[in-house]
Design an enzyme around this catalytic site. Structure first.
Site, PDB file in Angstrom:
ATOM      1  N   SER A 132       2.680  -8.252  36.724  1.00 34.86           N
ATOM      2  CA  SER A 132       3.701  -8.522  37.741  1.00 34.86           C
ATOM      3  C   SER A 132       4.085  -7.329  38.604  1.00 34.86           C
ATOM      4  O   SER A 132       4.801  -7.498  39.590  1.00 34.86           O
ATOM      5  CB  SER A 132       4.965  -9.078  37.083  1.00 34.86           C
ATOM      6  OG  SER A 132       4.801 -10.429  36.770  1.00 34.86           O
TER       7      SER A 132
ATOM      8  N   SER B 278       5.021 -11.361  39.538  1.00 36.88           N
ATOM      9  CA  SER B 278       6.335 -11.853  39.856  1.00 36.88           C
ATOM     10  C   SER B 278       7.178 -10.907  40.707  1.00 36.88           C
ATOM     11  O   SER B 278       8.180 -11.347  41.288  1.00 36.88           O
ATOM     12  CB  SER B 278       7.105 -12.119  38.552  1.00 36.88           C
ATOM     13  OG  SER B 278       7.355 -10.910  37.877  1.00 36.88           O
TER      14      SER B 278
ATOM     15  N   LYS C 206      14.683  -5.108  41.571  1.00 35.30           N
ATOM     16  CA  LYS C 206      14.238  -6.459  41.206  1.00 35.30           C
ATOM     17  C   LYS C 206      15.392  -7.183  40.512  1.00 35.30           C
ATOM     18  O   LYS C 206      16.097  -6.580  39.701  1.00 35.30           O
ATOM     19  CB  LYS C 206      13.021  -6.370  40.271  1.00 35.30           C
ATOM     20  CG  LYS C 206      12.390  -7.726  39.941  1.00 35.30           C
ATOM     21  CD  LYS C 206      11.106  -7.573  39.102  1.00 35.30           C
ATOM     22  CE  LYS C 206      10.471  -8.932  38.813  1.00 35.30           C
ATOM     23  NZ  LYS C 206       9.220  -8.827  38.029  1.00 35.30           N
TER      24      LYS C 206
END
Lengths: 498, 491
Positions: free
Chosen positions: B183, B159, B79
């Protein structure tokens, strides 16, 4: 403890008194910053002592420096203050180029050290107490450099993140001199503790002064009730970085406030900047412009919890503090309050004295240390631990006086030779033939010669015994100052038939 | 090569260890899969094929020397919230445009220590603020799943939308992700993958770009429960560089997968049965309860009375911390700078251009709730709610060993559907924020398909540091669910 009349300003409508509180920022004497491993240190090239944490890089996190915490606890003990076993670091949020994170980590609601007391000594040796409100740990900001370029401001982050102790006093000071004495005493204390080097020139110890004025009697009401409404509105004066500026700024500010009040005006609570060039203060920001710092607990740091055993261990390692040491020097060595005061200003001075005083007359040692040695050192810009004369030699010199080998006067000459690096006092006395003449035969011979050559003076002395001093001087001159003054006096008395 | 990307992490590690294929072959397979898929899915914001091949070769050499680590040769996506040394790290924000950190986050450093290979940086909502991956400066990520008979592009959640999408589409064996209010878990639920947010403090936050420090926690998104356990084991561990990192041993989480859960007491919190919750989600939840009963668990109703205050409290605390954490993006030292006529002007222009609408919204909310006169009413009250919520869990865990809830109140929704309605968007987090507020571990696993053929997830919440129990329960449920569906390839 001696009460002193406060500093007064005479106005058209009557007298005004001063009320002063100080916020002192003392840089923790630590090799590393408060929350990053970066080095501290004065005079490095700009931005050489900066870690990624100090520069506010993404994902960088603060980690508390235990050594800095220890220094704060030590200072807390020195201030006879309450040590808070749980304290909290908060973020103080504002934008400025020398504050890379956009917030300063400080302690807002729960400081590491709570209320305490500092016993302050004035120059004349009298003392008074100042309440300490709190001591908290915080980060210093970097430095904006505005004068390198006409259009650009440069930023040096070497200071960013350096640990500061903010020591906040209660508004217990009443005169510019007392405010300066407070800073001086505090400086001595932190230097004793080794928690701050107290160097005001480098900005390692700086003071902000809160100044207000009130009518006589109001301060006493405040002290009795703790109610601040008895006092006037205060202004905070920043940038007063020497004892002299502190006093100048206070005097100016007091006068300014009195003038406003007497003209029927109101004092705005504001932050003012002292201009040392002009000797005046000017407004930096008013309360209305005061920034909203949006304090909140720093979520990157857990509450700081101190292990009681660790705190106790710190307490056990505390050095003897200045006031305790002063009292001991007075009682143990019979020194005057003044001499003891001069010696304790620096721990190293007192240590030097105690080394030198071993087994000899302490008062004489104190005299030599505080007069001869300290004035020589200050003339050459040296600290006592840089003294070319080791303490044992001062002791040795005093021993020579005590056993009658030399007189006090000769001792001063010997001291000069010691300062010049000629070695131990006994050696100097021997090599230079400065030994005091106690041989009465030699003294008698000298006296006889002088009397024979000066019959008029003999007659005068017999008439007026005070004139004997002239003979003493002549004998000393004849013997190169080495004659034992007591022996000279005694023989003269006999010979002159006094 | 397709077969190499279809594998689970565990199967790939086995294949690497038996030398059925090399790390380089594995990496190349993923690199070409990414190259083909990314124009459509937008899961990666930065592909690092050269680095992947280089790391894979080094991995093969280590294995040849008998120095294989626990993740040796595994192709992993990262990420973009994690700082990777010398590799652009932006947290999905324009304000970090071009920022190449001179340091490595602890979590990714742990992965490379264990032999993993980096394929690239994964898309995400800007600064992890979002539930649909639509706030990313790099554009939204598409969910590889589509509703039956529809061509509508769906959100992978957020997210960590890039992480979830990439894992679901077999573009990497597993991925790192992060979870501040859901998330990891919500995107996992939307994409038929497994995600776990561990106990706060399990994974170091050093080098992880901060959103809300007291809530942020790294975790994995993976294809199976076991894979998630393997990756989390490597990601975890004490780190002196993070003051909130827990100084405790990391267990071998994979060893908990496959353990019997007979006799465990599972709580079903009343307050999570929302009015108007889609019936297929209630139905799935009931099914999950049946699987656990069948496995010998005791099912108990529990109450978490302060649940309804969790979302408002979260949307005060998280923006408050964010408003301060994001103050450092001032255009002075890295990333984007838009010069203005004065210092303040430069600050304003840089931040106006560098931050997207959602980030600005949260910075403003955060500054507001912390400001003088509002602090007590908002921030302080929210902190009190936070304590009550933690106490609710403490009480529940006196009676039960874990809790079972849905992960999200719906299946994946269409891109563009909720962008204009922040409240509707925030409601995605209703089941997940509570564990962030309490610091507890929460795991989402795929449990079935919606009527439209989209994956739905169930969430397990455990005691602090009891991820092991969650992995055991999730392992049993995974077997029971027999979730084998894969998105039909359209990219």
């Amino acid at each position: 403890m001696s009460e002193r009349a406060p500093y007064r300003v005479q106005g058209r409508t009557g007298e005004w008194e001063l009320v002063l509180g100080l916020e002192v920022h003392a840089q923790v004497a630590s090799n590393a910053k408060l929350f990053s491993g970066a080095a501290t240190g004065f005079g490095a090239e700009p931005n050489m002592h900066v870690s990624l944490v100090d520069a506010g890089f993404p994902g960088m996190l603060p980690v508390i420096n235990k050594y800095c915490v220890e220094q704060a606890v030590k200072t807390g003990f020195g201030l006879r203050a309450e040590i808070n076993h749980v304290s909290v670091f908060d973020r103080k949020n504002y934008f400025y180029p020398d504050l890379p994170q956009g917030y300063q980590i400080s302690q807002f609601k729960q400081p590491i050290v709570g209320e305490g007391t500092l016993e302050v000594e004035r120059d004349d040796g009298s003392r008074f107490k100042v309440g300490i409100e709190r001591l908290h740990l915080e980060q210093d900001a970097g430095k904006s450099v505005h004068d390198m370029d006409p259009h650009w401001t440069y930023v040096d982050l070497n200071r960013s993140g350096v640990a500061l102790m903010e020591i906040v006093s209660k508004p217990h000071m009443r005169s510019p001199e007392d405010a300066a004495a407070y800073v001086k005493t505090l400086r001595t204390l932190v230097r004793y503790l080794g928690t701050c080097d107290g160097d005001m020139e480098k900005g390692n110890l700086r003071a902000d002064v809160n100044v207000s004025v009130c009518r006589p009697g109001q301060f006493e009401k405040f002290m009795a009730s703790g109610d601040f409404t008895h006092l006037g509105t205060r202004c905070e004066i920043k940038n007063v970085n020497s004892m002299r500026f502190i006093q100048q700024a206070i005097v100016y500010e007091a006068r300014r406030q009195v003038e406003i009040l007497e003209d029927g005006g109101k004092i705005d609570q504001e932050t003012r900047l002292f201009d040392p060039g002009k000797g005046e203060t000017r407004s930096m920001r008013s309360k209305e412009d005061a920034m909203d710092y949006r304090y909140f607990p720093d979520p990157d740091l857990l509450p700081l919890e101190l292990d009681p055993a660790w705190v106790k261990a710190i307490q056990a390692t505390l050095p003897e503090l200045p006031d305790a040491k002063r009292e001991r020097l007075q009682s143990q060595y019979g020194l005057s309050a003044y001499d003891a005061g001069v010696l304790v200003i620096e721990g190293a001075r007192a240590d030097y004295f105690e080394q030198a005083a071993k087994g000899v007359d302490a008062k004489l040692v104190s005299n030599f240390t505080t007069n001869e040695l300290l004035s020589r050192l200050s003339k050459d810009g040296l600290e006592i631990d840089q003294s070319p004369i080791p303490p044992e030699d001062i002791g040795g010199l005093v021993a020579l006086i005590q056993d009658g080998t030399i007189s006090s006067k000769i001792a001063k000459e010997v001291f000069d030779h010691m300062w010049a690096g000629e070695g131990a006092p006994a050696k100097i006395v021997e090599a230079r033939g400065l030994k005091q003449v106690t041989d009465t035969g030699a003294i008698e011979k000298a006296i006889d010669e002088i009397m024979a050559a000066n019959p008029d003076k003999v007659a005068a002395a017999r008439d007026k015994p005070q004139a004997v001093g002239w003979f003493v001087g002549q004998v000393m001159k004849a013997t190169g100052g080495k004659a034992n003054p007591a022996a000279v006096n005694q023989i003269l008395q006999t010979k002159l038939g006094l | 090569m397709a077969a190499l990307t279809n594998m689970t992490l565990k199967a790939a590690l086995d294949g690497l260890s038996t030398k059925a294929f090399s790390a380089e072959e594995l990496a190349r397979a993923h690199v070409s899969a990414i190259a083909a898929a990314n124009p459509h899915l937008n899961a990666f914001v930065l592909e690092t094929p050269d680095k992947a091949i280089e790391m894979a070769r080094a991995s093969d050499e280590r294995r040849a020397k008998g120095e294989a680590g626990p993740l040796e040769g595994a192709s992993i996506g990262v990420k973009d919230l994690f700082c990777t040394e010398g590799v652009q790290s932006t947290a999905g924000s324009k304000i970090l445009n071009g920022f190449k950190p001179p340091y490595e986050s602890t979590v990714t450093a742990n992965l490379w220590r264990d032999g993993a290979v980096m394929l690239g940086k994964l898309n995400m909502d800007e600064f992890a603020m979002g539930s649909s991956n639509e706030t990313s400066a790099f554009g939204p990520v598409s969910n590889p799943w589509k509703a039956a008979g529809s061509n509508q592009a769906l959100t992978p959640g957020g997210s960590s939308g890039g992480s979830a999408s990439a894992v679901a589409a077999d573009l990497c064996l597993a991925a790192t992700a992060s979870d501040t209010g859901g998330s990891i878990r919500q995107p996992a639920a939307f994409t038929g993958t497994v995600g776990i947010k561990p106990t706060y403090g399990r994974c170091s936050r050093y080098g992880m770009i901060a959103f809300a420090s007291s809530l942020d926690q790294a975790g994995p998104i993976a294809k199976t429960v076991e894979d998630a356990a393997i990756l989390l084991t490597s990601m975890s561990g004490h780190d002196a560089k993070d003051s909130t990192s827990l100084d405790i041993e990391t267990p071998d989480f994979a060893s908990f997968v496959g353990k019997s859960i007979k006799g465990l007491r599972i709580g079903i919190p009343d307050e999570y049965r929302l009015d108007g919750m889609p019936s297929e989600i209630s139905k799935l939840w009931d099914e999950g309860i049946e699987w656990l009963k069948a496995a010998g668990c005791e099912i108990k109703r529990v109450s978490l009375p302060h649940t309804k205050y969790a979302l408002p409290a979260y949307y005060i605390i998280a923006p408050a911390e964010a408003s301060s954490n994001l103050a450092r993006y001032d255009g002075m030292r890295y990333g984007l700078r838009v010069d203005g006529g004065s210092l303040i002007d430069t600050y304003e222009k840089t931040r106006a251009e560098g931050f997207g609408a959602e980030v600005k919204r949260r910075v403003l909310i955060g500054a507001y709730v912390l400001s003088a006169g509002y602090y007590d009413a908002y921030y302080l009250k929210a902190q009190r709610v936070r304590r009550r919520i933690a106490e609710d869990f403490d009480k529940a865990f006196e009676e039960v060993d874990a809790l079972l809830t849905p992960t999200a109140p719906s299946a994946a929704f269409a891109l563009g559907d909720r962008v204009s309605d922040p409240i509707a968007m925030y409601l995605n987090d209703v089941f997940t924020v509570t564990t962030n507020l309490a610091g507890l571990p929460g795991l989402s696993l795929p449990a079935g398909l919606s009527g439209e053929g989209l994956p739905l997830g169930l969430q397990l919440i455990g005691r602090a540091l009891d991820e092991g129990t969650l992995f055991s329960i999730a392992g049993v449920m995974e077997d029971a669910a027999q979730f084998r569906a894969k998105p039909t390839r359209w990219w």
